[in-house]
Write a protein that holds these residues in place. Structure first.
Motif, short mmCIF file in Angstrom:
data_model
loop_
_atom_site.label_atom_id
_atom_site.label_comp_id
_atom_site.label_asym_id
_atom_site.label_seq_id
_atom_site.Cartn_x
_atom_site.Cartn_y
_atom_site.Cartn_z
N ALA A 229 -12.49 -30.35 -32.60
CA ALA A 229 -11.82 -31.18 -33.61
C ALA A 229 -10.76 -32.03 -32.93
N PRO A 230 -10.60 -33.26 -33.30
CA PRO A 230 -11.13 -33.99 -34.44
C PRO A 230 -12.38 -34.84 -34.14
N LEU A 231 -13.09 -34.58 -33.04
CA LEU A 231 -14.32 -35.32 -32.78
C LEU A 231 -15.31 -35.13 -33.93
N ASP A 232 -16.18 -36.11 -34.12
CA ASP A 232 -17.22 -36.03 -35.14
C ASP A 232 -18.40 -35.22 -34.57
N VAL A 233 -18.23 -33.89 -34.53
CA VAL A 233 -19.26 -33.00 -34.00
C VAL A 233 -19.70 -32.06 -35.11
N ARG A 234 -21.01 -31.86 -35.21
CA ARG A 234 -21.53 -30.90 -36.18
C ARG A 234 -22.60 -30.06 -35.51
N ALA A 235 -22.78 -28.88 -36.04
CA ALA A 235 -23.80 -27.96 -35.54
C ALA A 235 -24.84 -27.78 -36.63
N ARG A 236 -26.10 -27.84 -36.23
CA ARG A 236 -27.20 -27.68 -37.19
C ARG A 236 -28.04 -26.49 -36.76
N ALA A 237 -28.23 -25.55 -37.68
CA ALA A 237 -29.03 -24.36 -37.39
C ALA A 237 -30.47 -24.77 -37.10
N MET A 238 -31.01 -24.22 -36.01
CA MET A 238 -32.38 -24.52 -35.59
C MET A 238 -33.00 -23.26 -35.00
N PHE A 239 -33.91 -22.65 -35.70
CA PHE A 239 -34.68 -21.51 -35.18
C PHE A 239 -33.79 -20.38 -34.68
N GLY A 240 -32.74 -20.07 -35.40
CA GLY A 240 -31.85 -18.99 -35.02
C GLY A 240 -30.77 -19.40 -34.03
N GLU A 241 -30.83 -20.62 -33.55
CA GLU A 241 -29.84 -21.15 -32.63
C GLU A 241 -29.25 -22.41 -33.26
N TYR A 242 -28.57 -23.24 -32.49
CA TYR A 242 -27.91 -24.42 -33.06
C TYR A 242 -28.10 -25.65 -32.19
N GLY A 243 -28.30 -26.79 -32.84
CA GLY A 243 -28.27 -28.09 -32.19
C GLY A 243 -26.90 -28.70 -32.42
N LEU A 244 -26.39 -29.43 -31.44
CA LEU A 244 -25.08 -30.04 -31.54
C LEU A 244 -25.21 -31.56 -31.57
N TYR A 245 -24.50 -32.16 -32.50
CA TYR A 245 -24.52 -33.60 -32.68
C TYR A 245 -23.10 -34.13 -32.59
N CYS A 246 -22.93 -35.21 -31.82
CA CYS A 246 -21.64 -35.89 -31.72
C CYS A 246 -21.89 -37.35 -32.05
N ASP A 247 -21.19 -37.86 -33.04
CA ASP A 247 -21.41 -39.24 -33.50
C ASP A 247 -22.88 -39.48 -33.82
N ASP A 248 -23.50 -38.51 -34.47
CA ASP A 248 -24.91 -38.54 -34.88
C ASP A 248 -25.90 -38.59 -33.73
N ARG A 249 -25.46 -38.29 -32.51
CA ARG A 249 -26.35 -38.22 -31.36
C ARG A 249 -26.54 -36.75 -30.98
N PHE A 250 -27.77 -36.37 -30.71
CA PHE A 250 -28.07 -35.00 -30.31
C PHE A 250 -27.58 -34.83 -28.88
N VAL A 251 -26.51 -34.04 -28.71
CA VAL A 251 -25.89 -33.90 -27.39
C VAL A 251 -26.15 -32.57 -26.70
N GLY A 252 -26.59 -31.56 -27.45
CA GLY A 252 -26.81 -30.28 -26.80
C GLY A 252 -27.25 -29.18 -27.73
#
Length: 109
Positions: free
Chosen positions: A16-39
């Motif tokens: 925080a305060p970066l625009d980062v979100r985590a999305r649940a994927m198959f029991g793990e998580y994808g990370l997005y920063c500024d709507d770009r898949f970063v990790g």
């Protein structure tokens, strides 16, 4: 072993305060920063997409048969300024997401 929600909450708090979100994927998580898949976060380990920013990082496979990805080390995970710089620079090095095509509506016949 799946990633714990506590790991994700701590990571997002550090970013925080970066625009980062985590999305649940198959029991793990994808990370997005500024709507770009970063990790990914797999087994409580943070992997970033390979970019010039992550050159020289230790490599690991987030899941079996995956290409190696740079691993964010424990020191960086506990240094919010460095972590934010890594995520922001990784997002900046990646192409912008393609615009989503509108869904076509099927007519009820």
């Amino acid at each position: 072993m799946a990633t714990s929600r506590q790991t994700i909450d701590h990571l997002l708090e550090q970013l925080a305060p970066l625009d980062v979100r985590a999305r649940a994927m198959f029991g793990e998580y994808g990370l997005y920063c500024d709507d770009r898949f970063v990790g990914l976060v797999c087994d409580d380990t943070v992997y970033l997409k390979p970019t010039p920013v992550t050159e020289g990082f230790a490599q690991g496979e987030p899941y079996p048969s995956a290409k190696p990805h740079p691993i964010v080390d424990a020191d960086a995970l506990e240094d919010p300024d460095r972590l934010r710089e890594l995520f922001a620079a990784t997002a900046e090095a990646l192409p912008a997401p393609k615009p989503k095509r509108p869904r076509s509506r099927r007519s009820a016949s």
